[in-house]
Design a protein around this motif. Structure first.
Motif, PDB file in Angstrom:
ATOM      1  N   ARG A 197       2.691 -51.694 -30.229  1.00 48.10           N
ATOM      2  CA  ARG A 197       3.685 -51.595 -31.302  1.00 48.10           C
ATOM      3  C   ARG A 197       4.578 -52.828 -31.357  1.00 48.10           C
ATOM      4  NH1 ARG A 197       8.784 -50.458 -29.593  1.00 48.10           N
ATOM      5  NH2 ARG A 197       9.004 -50.023 -27.380  1.00 48.10           N
ATOM      6  N   ASP A 198       5.201 -53.024 -32.505  1.00 47.82           N
ATOM      7  CA  ASP A 198       6.194 -54.081 -32.656  1.00 47.82           C
ATOM      8  C   ASP A 198       7.590 -53.495 -32.429  1.00 47.82           C
ATOM      9  OD1 ASP A 198       4.389 -56.234 -33.336  1.00 47.82           O
ATOM     10  OD2 ASP A 198       4.033 -55.113 -35.186  1.00 47.82           O
ATOM     11  N   ARG A 199       8.068 -52.740 -33.415  1.00 51.02           N
ATOM     12  CA  ARG A 199       9.408 -52.173 -33.287  1.00 51.02           C
ATOM     13  C   ARG A 199       9.434 -50.662 -33.441  1.00 51.02           C
ATOM     14  NH1 ARG A 199      12.002 -56.876 -36.865  1.00 51.02           N
ATOM     15  NH2 ARG A 199       9.803 -56.905 -37.438  1.00 51.02           N
ATOM     16  N   ALA A 200       8.306 -50.048 -33.638  1.00 49.14           N
ATOM     17  CA  ALA A 200       8.269 -48.597 -33.870  1.00 49.14           C
ATOM     18  C   ALA A 200       8.841 -47.841 -32.681  1.00 49.14           C
ATOM     19  CB  ALA A 200       6.842 -48.151 -34.132  1.00 49.14           C
ATOM     20  N   ILE A 201       9.644 -46.817 -32.992  1.00 42.35           N
ATOM     21  CA  ILE A 201      10.224 -45.950 -31.957  1.00 42.35           C
ATOM     22  C   ILE A 201       9.411 -44.660 -31.846  1.00 42.35           C
ATOM     23  CG2 ILE A 201      12.269 -44.582 -31.362  1.00 42.35           C
ATOM     24  CD1 ILE A 201      13.891 -46.864 -32.705  1.00 42.35           C
ATOM     25  N   SER A 202       8.949 -44.160 -32.979  1.00 46.08           N
ATOM     26  CA  SER A 202       8.051 -43.008 -32.963  1.00 46.08           C
ATOM     27  C   SER A 202       7.236 -43.013 -34.238  1.00 46.08           C
ATOM     28  CB  SER A 202       8.830 -41.696 -32.823  1.00 46.08           C
ATOM     29  OG  SER A 202       9.470 -41.357 -34.044  1.00 46.08           O
ATOM     30  N   MET A 203       6.123 -42.277 -34.239  1.00 47.84           N
ATOM     31  CA  MET A 203       5.303 -42.167 -35.444  1.00 47.84           C
ATOM     32  C   MET A 203       4.466 -40.895 -35.395  1.00 47.84           C
ATOM     33  SD  MET A 203       2.403 -45.144 -34.805  1.00 47.84           S
ATOM     34  CE  MET A 203       3.545 -46.471 -34.486  1.00 47.84           C
ATOM     35  N   PHE A 204       4.175 -40.364 -36.587  1.00 47.52           N
ATOM     36  CA  PHE A 204       3.359 -39.169 -36.713  1.00 47.52           C
ATOM     37  C   PHE A 204       2.761 -39.141 -38.105  1.00 47.52           C
ATOM     38  CE2 PHE A 204       7.782 -38.246 -37.605  1.00 47.52           C
ATOM     39  CZ  PHE A 204       7.765 -37.520 -38.793  1.00 47.52           C
ATOM     40  N   VAL A 205       1.743 -38.303 -38.300  1.00 47.31           N
ATOM     41  CA  VAL A 205       1.027 -38.229 -39.574  1.00 47.31           C
ATOM     42  C   VAL A 205       1.139 -36.820 -40.146  1.00 47.31           C
ATOM     43  CG1 VAL A 205      -1.233 -38.398 -40.693  1.00 47.31           C
ATOM     44  CG2 VAL A 205      -0.601 -40.049 -38.927  1.00 47.31           C
ATOM     45  N   LEU A 206       1.356 -36.747 -41.471  1.00 51.79           N
ATOM     46  CA  LEU A 206       1.396 -35.482 -42.200  1.00 51.79           C
ATOM     47  C   LEU A 206       0.206 -35.391 -43.136  1.00 51.79           C
ATOM     48  CD1 LEU A 206       5.160 -35.588 -43.360  1.00 51.79           C
ATOM     49  CD2 LEU A 206       4.255 -34.738 -41.191  1.00 51.79           C
ATOM     50  N   ASN A 207      -0.269 -34.176 -43.381  1.00 57.59           N
ATOM     51  CA  ASN A 207      -1.325 -34.021 -44.383  1.00 57.59           C
ATOM     52  C   ASN A 207      -0.713 -33.861 -45.765  1.00 57.59           C
ATOM     53  OD1 ASN A 207      -0.489 -31.351 -44.651  1.00 57.59           O
ATOM     54  ND2 ASN A 207      -2.198 -30.496 -43.487  1.00 57.59           N
ATOM     55  N   LYS A 208      -1.540 -33.618 -46.771  1.00 58.74           N
ATOM     56  CA  LYS A 208      -1.059 -33.583 -48.161  1.00 58.74           C
ATOM     57  C   LYS A 208      -0.110 -32.415 -48.421  1.00 58.74           C
ATOM     58  CE  LYS A 208      -4.898 -30.906 -50.082  1.00 58.74           C
ATOM     59  NZ  LYS A 208      -5.946 -30.883 -51.133  1.00 58.74           N
ATOM     60  N   ASN A 209      -0.079 -31.439 -47.500  1.00 57.67           N
ATOM     61  CA  ASN A 209       0.835 -30.297 -47.642  1.00 57.67           C
ATOM     62  C   ASN A 209       2.112 -30.457 -46.829  1.00 57.67           C
ATOM     63  OD1 ASN A 209      -0.997 -28.820 -49.317  1.00 57.67           O
ATOM     64  ND2 ASN A 209      -2.201 -28.348 -47.477  1.00 57.67           N
ATOM     65  N   GLY A 210       2.253 -31.588 -46.144  1.00 53.29           N
ATOM     66  CA  GLY A 210       3.457 -31.825 -45.344  1.00 53.29           C
ATOM     67  C   GLY A 210       3.381 -31.263 -43.946  1.00 53.29           C
ATOM     68  N   ILE A 211       2.202 -30.837 -43.500  1.00 53.41           N
ATOM     69  CA  ILE A 211       2.034 -30.291 -42.150  1.00 53.41           C
ATOM     70  C   ILE A 211       1.682 -31.424 -41.189  1.00 53.41           C
ATOM     71  CG2 ILE A 211       0.813 -28.625 -40.708  1.00 53.41           C
ATOM     72  CD1 ILE A 211       2.559 -27.420 -42.946  1.00 53.41           C
ATOM     73  N   GLN A 212       2.352 -31.473 -40.054  1.00 53.65           N
ATOM     74  CA  GLN A 212       2.121 -32.522 -39.070  1.00 53.65           C
ATOM     75  C   GLN A 212       0.763 -32.300 -38.401  1.00 53.65           C
ATOM     76  OE1 GLN A 212       5.529 -33.296 -36.626  1.00 53.65           O
ATOM     77  NE2 GLN A 212       4.316 -34.196 -34.969  1.00 53.65           N
ATOM     78  N   VAL A 217      20.545 -40.841 -36.012  1.00 57.46           N
ATOM     79  CA  VAL A 217      20.483 -41.236 -34.608  1.00 57.46           C
ATOM     80  C   VAL A 217      19.160 -40.777 -34.001  1.00 57.46           C
ATOM     81  CG1 VAL A 217      21.549 -41.021 -32.331  1.00 57.46           C
ATOM     82  CG2 VAL A 217      22.988 -41.191 -34.369  1.00 57.46           C
ATOM     83  N   SER A 218      18.438 -41.705 -33.401  1.00 56.35           N
ATOM     84  CA  SER A 218      17.129 -41.385 -32.832  1.00 56.35           C
ATOM     85  C   SER A 218      17.268 -40.404 -31.679  1.00 56.35           C
ATOM     86  CB  SER A 218      16.441 -42.654 -32.322  1.00 56.35           C
ATOM     87  OG  SER A 218      15.286 -42.329 -31.574  1.00 56.35           O
ATOM     88  N   PRO A 219      16.398 -39.386 -31.622  1.00 50.43           N
ATOM     89  CA  PRO A 219      16.425 -38.473 -30.475  1.00 50.43           C
ATOM     90  C   PRO A 219      15.845 -39.114 -29.225  1.00 50.43           C
ATOM     91  CG  PRO A 219      14.623 -37.908 -31.934  1.00 50.43           C
ATOM     92  CD  PRO A 219      15.401 -38.989 -32.624  1.00 50.43           C
ATOM     93  N   TYR A 220      15.279 -40.300 -29.366  1.00 50.78           N
ATOM     94  CA  TYR A 220      14.627 -40.945 -28.224  1.00 50.78           C
ATOM     95  C   TYR A 220      15.443 -42.111 -27.660  1.00 50.78           C
ATOM     96  CZ  TYR A 220      10.919 -38.260 -30.339  1.00 50.78           C
ATOM     97  OH  TYR A 220      10.201 -37.236 -30.872  1.00 50.78           O
ATOM     98  N   THR A 221      15.979 -42.957 -28.529  1.00 54.45           N
ATOM     99  CA  THR A 221      16.719 -44.136 -28.045  1.00 54.45           C
ATOM    100  C   THR A 221      18.216 -44.032 -28.272  1.00 54.45           C
ATOM    101  OG1 THR A 221      16.504 -45.315 -30.156  1.00 54.45           O
ATOM    102  CG2 THR A 221      14.716 -45.576 -28.555  1.00 54.45           C
ATOM    103  N   GLU A 222      18.637 -43.024 -29.063  1.00 55.45           N
ATOM    104  CA  GLU A 222      20.054 -42.802 -29.369  1.00 55.45           C
ATOM    105  C   GLU A 222      20.668 -43.965 -30.138  1.00 55.45           C
ATOM    106  OE1 GLU A 222      22.028 -41.706 -25.746  1.00 55.45           O
ATOM    107  OE2 GLU A 222      21.026 -39.765 -25.646  1.00 55.45           O
ATOM    108  N   GLU A 223      19.822 -44.751 -30.814  1.00 58.37           N
ATOM    109  CA  GLU A 223      20.311 -45.796 -31.708  1.00 58.37           C
ATOM    110  C   GLU A 223      20.102 -45.339 -33.143  1.00 58.37           C
ATOM    111  OE1 GLU A 223      17.863 -49.397 -31.941  1.00 58.37           O
ATOM    112  OE2 GLU A 223      16.304 -48.325 -30.845  1.00 58.37           O
ATOM    113  N   GLU A 224      20.712 -46.058 -34.083  1.00 61.23           N
ATOM    114  CA  GLU A 224      20.584 -45.679 -35.479  1.00 61.23           C
ATOM    115  C   GLU A 224      19.229 -46.145 -36.007  1.00 61.23           C
ATOM    116  OE1 GLU A 224      23.885 -45.018 -38.904  1.00 61.23           O
ATOM    117  OE2 GLU A 224      23.943 -46.879 -37.764  1.00 61.23           O
ATOM    118  N   VAL A 225      18.525 -45.230 -36.657  1.00 61.51           N
ATOM    119  CA  VAL A 225      17.164 -45.509 -37.104  1.00 61.51           C
ATOM    120  C   VAL A 225      16.938 -44.942 -38.501  1.00 61.51           C
ATOM    121  CG1 VAL A 225      16.218 -45.543 -34.759  1.00 61.51           C
ATOM    122  CG2 VAL A 225      16.307 -43.378 -36.029  1.00 61.51           C
TER     123      VAL A 225
END
Length: 417
Positions: free
Chosen positions: A319-334, A384-392
């Motif tokens: 990764r470059d700067r990503a803190i977290s990532m996830f994918v949703l389907n066309k219905n918004g389900i993770q 505020v990120s739940p992982y780094t506690e910085e503004e995201v």
């Protein structure tokens, strides 16, 4: 599981809270979007030996005349809760125990504000799975060193029974003010980022309810510009009069409207100049971040849904700067887990993330709704990120995979200032 009942003490209470008669109950704290449970609140009951009547023991600790008995009962209730939560935690590693801390017994000479930590350690529960509950009235009286100690150890802190009758909120409910003047504590002092977020919330409330906010006690130009950046456009303070201190209260024949015009114009000019620079820098950074997200999408476009999480994991390692990532389907389900960096303590913070579990429904979130309505990308408001506690922010972009099915990639990125 029922709500705890507060029962008055009598001569039979002492027998009802003996160790063998203490019963620990749990109340679930549910997460509607994930259709699951994030934790349990524990509370204890005693039973009257003769009648079997319920005695809500924790809430009754202060009513016992013997301080040593108060201390004993309080510790027994907490110990039972921890012991009975442990099997739950063995099955669900991320589960939280919301544990009420009775600060009223701290006046006892034998009491130790850090005794809870010893109990948690003895039972073998990680501190990150324990969230200490305190009412506002108690939290503000707790020694700061004790709170900081628990926070540093990884415990969560939860304010309970927040009410519109609490002093701060009651002022708005009862007065329904037209104006609210901010003290300097809102924009100066330590933990500026946290204070700034509180100010954001107050300003959002002001726009919804209908009162105006005035920045009070402004002493320096940078404070004035900082308040302007925070959307506080009404201000007062020595900064506006210190060039003419004798005119603070009297215009002495001069037009009072024109008296401070020069200072106001100069401050606004500097603010506008700074904002233009900030926005240009932010625009450039956002373009860079979006290019990064598009690079991730270029990898996902050629993949089938079952391997998307594996692809995300490989992207995350590079990764470059990503803190977290996830994918949703066309219905918004993770449809993937939420790949993320570790918190500053090396653990996931207590602040619940916006989504981290497969199957979570994000269909009500702006970052999905806007894409569903045809936007080619969407950027959330800062949080505020739940992982780094910085503004995201979360940057969301749609894509089509190898089977020509639509998905949405959501990437959490640092908020560019």
């Amino acid at each position: 599981m029922k709500d705890p009942q507060v029962v008055g003490g009598d001569s039979k209470v002492a027998a009802g809270v003996s160790p063998e008669n203490i019963i620990t109950l749990f109340q679930p704290i549910v997460s509607i979007p994930t259709r699951g449970i994030i934790g349990f609140e524990s509370f204890s009951e005693g039973r009257e030996p003769e009648t079997g009547k319920s005695i809500e023991a924790i809430r009754l600790v202060e009513s016992f005349p013997d301080p040593d008995l108060q201390l004993k009962v309080d510790r027994q209730c907490r110990e039972r809760a921890l012991e009975q939560f442990k099997p739950i935690l063995a099955q669900h590693k991320a589960m939280l125990l919301f544990l009420w801390l009775n600060v009223g017994i701290l006046s006892n000479k034998k009491a130790d504000p850090l005794f809870l930590e010893k109990q948690v350690e003895q039972v073998g529960i990680p501190p990150k799975n324990v969230c200490i509950e305190l009412p506002v009235s108690v939290a503000v009286k707790m020694p700061p060193k004790v709170l900081e100690h628990y926070r540093a150890k990884g415990y969560g802190l939860c304010i309970i029974d927040l009410s519109t009758s609490d002093a701060f909120l009651e002022a708005f409910v009862r007065l329904r003010p037209n104006f609210v003047k901010l003290g300097r504590s809102f924009y100066t002092g330590p933990e500026k980022r946290y204070r700034a977020k509180m100010l954001d919330g107050l300003l959002d409330l002001s726009e919804t309810v209908g009162f105006s906010v005035i920045g009070q006690g402004v002493e320096q130009q940078q404070e004035s510009i900082g308040l302007l950046r925070s959307r506080v456009f009404l201000q007062q303070g020595t900064y506006y009069v210190k060039d003419k201190p004798e005119e603070k209260y009297s215009a002495k024949g001069e037009d009072p409207v024109k008296m401070f015009y020069g200072k106001i114009v100069e401050t606004f000019r500097l603010f506008r100049e700074n904002r233009r620079k900030e926005i240009l820098a932010r625009k450039s950074t956002f373009e860079t971040l979006q290019q990064e997200v598009r690079r991730y999408i270029s990898r996902l476009c050629n993949e089938h849904e079952p391997v998307m999480e594996v692809v995300l994991a490989s992207l995350f390692r590079n990764r470059d700067r990503a803190i977290s990532m996830f994918v949703l389907n066309k219905n918004g389900i993770q449809v993937t887990g939420r790949l993320h960096v570790k918190s500053p303590r090396g653990e996931v913070c207590h602040r619940p993330p916006r989504g981290e579990a497969k199957g979570m429904d994000h269909s009500m979130r702006d970052y999905f709704l806007y894409i569903e309505m045809g936007y080619d990308r969407f950027v959330t408001r800062p949080f505020v990120s739940p992982y780094t506690e910085e503004e995201v922010v979360i940057i969301a972009l749609p894509f089509y995979n190898a089977e020509d099915r639509m998905f949405v990639l959501c990437v959490e990125m640092p908020y560019p200032y």
